[in-house]
Scaffold this motif. Structure first.
Motif, PDB file in Angstrom:
ATOM      1  N   ARG A  19      22.645  26.388  33.125  1.00  0.00           N
ATOM      2  CA  ARG A  19      21.648  26.167  32.075  1.00  0.00           C
ATOM      3  C   ARG A  19      22.090  25.068  31.119  1.00  0.00           C
ATOM      4  O   ARG A  19      21.298  24.202  30.734  1.00  0.00           O
ATOM      5  CB  ARG A  19      21.406  27.463  31.317  1.00  0.00           C
ATOM      6  CG  ARG A  19      20.364  27.338  30.252  1.00  0.00           C
ATOM      7  CD  ARG A  19      20.179  28.635  29.532  1.00  0.00           C
ATOM      8  NE  ARG A  19      18.774  28.814  29.313  1.00  0.00           N
ATOM      9  CZ  ARG A  19      18.219  29.920  28.920  1.00  0.00           C
ATOM     10  NH1 ARG A  19      18.957  30.985  28.736  1.00  0.00           N
ATOM     11  NH2 ARG A  19      16.941  29.995  28.716  1.00  0.00           N
ATOM     12  N   GLN A  40      18.769  22.947  38.007  1.00  0.00           N
ATOM     13  CA  GLN A  40      17.672  23.793  38.467  1.00  0.00           C
ATOM     14  C   GLN A  40      17.843  24.093  39.948  1.00  0.00           C
ATOM     15  O   GLN A  40      18.247  23.234  40.718  1.00  0.00           O
ATOM     16  CB  GLN A  40      16.332  23.074  38.267  1.00  0.00           C
ATOM     17  CG  GLN A  40      16.014  22.724  36.839  1.00  0.00           C
ATOM     18  CD  GLN A  40      15.519  23.910  36.054  1.00  0.00           C
ATOM     19  OE1 GLN A  40      14.844  24.764  36.595  1.00  0.00           O
ATOM     20  NE2 GLN A  40      15.851  23.967  34.785  1.00  0.00           N
ATOM     21  N   LYS A  63      21.560  21.826  32.612  1.00  0.00           N
ATOM     22  CA  LYS A  63      20.170  21.636  33.033  1.00  0.00           C
ATOM     23  C   LYS A  63      20.039  21.505  34.555  1.00  0.00           C
ATOM     24  O   LYS A  63      19.304  20.665  35.057  1.00  0.00           O
ATOM     25  CB  LYS A  63      19.551  20.438  32.321  1.00  0.00           C
ATOM     26  CG  LYS A  63      19.490  20.624  30.821  1.00  0.00           C
ATOM     27  CD  LYS A  63      18.828  19.431  30.150  1.00  0.00           C
ATOM     28  CE  LYS A  63      18.544  19.719  28.734  1.00  0.00           C
ATOM     29  NZ  LYS A  63      19.403  19.554  27.737  1.00  0.00           N
TER      30      LYS A  63
END
Length: 118
Positions: free
Chosen positions: A51, A56, A54
């Motif tokens: 997280r 994904q 960032k």
């Protein structure tokens, strides 16, 4: 298997904003010691790092082998996520541990109803 004393308290607020009815349910259950030994804290740390950076994506966990094409796709996903082998093991293990826990709660009379009220 590892013996566990489970206690669920709640619900603390109901949907109609009425005075909540406090329920206290207890049960003695067993969980898979191997899954518990992996540690949820390591998986949480990996998710936190993903997280913060960032990153994904995700990967599948299932009881049957993956095809060669699925394995190739999984390797691409792992390259993007930049997860170490230890982080991959922790995340996969945490999912299995939680699934085991949820299954046992669902199978324990009294706890299943209380668990789903939350």
């Amino acid at each position: 298997m590892a013996p566990v004393n489970l206690r669920l308290l709640g619900p603390f607020v109901d949907a109609a904003n009425k005075q909540p009815k406090m329920e206290d349910q207890k049960a003695h259950i067993t969980l898979n010691k191997g899954f518990l030994g992996i540690g949820l804290d390591e998986a949480a740390a990996a998710f936190y790092r993903m997280r913060q950076n960032k990153l994904q994506g995700g990967f599948q966990i299932r009881p049957r082998p993956f095809t060669e094409a699925e394995t190739a796709e999984g390797k691409k996903a792992m390259a993007v996520l930049r997860l170490s082998a230890e982080e991959q093991r922790a995340i996969a293990g945490s999912q299995l541990a939680l699934m085991s826990y949820f299954h046992l709660v669902q199978e324990t009379p009294g706890l299943d109803d209380l668990f789903y009220k939350w």
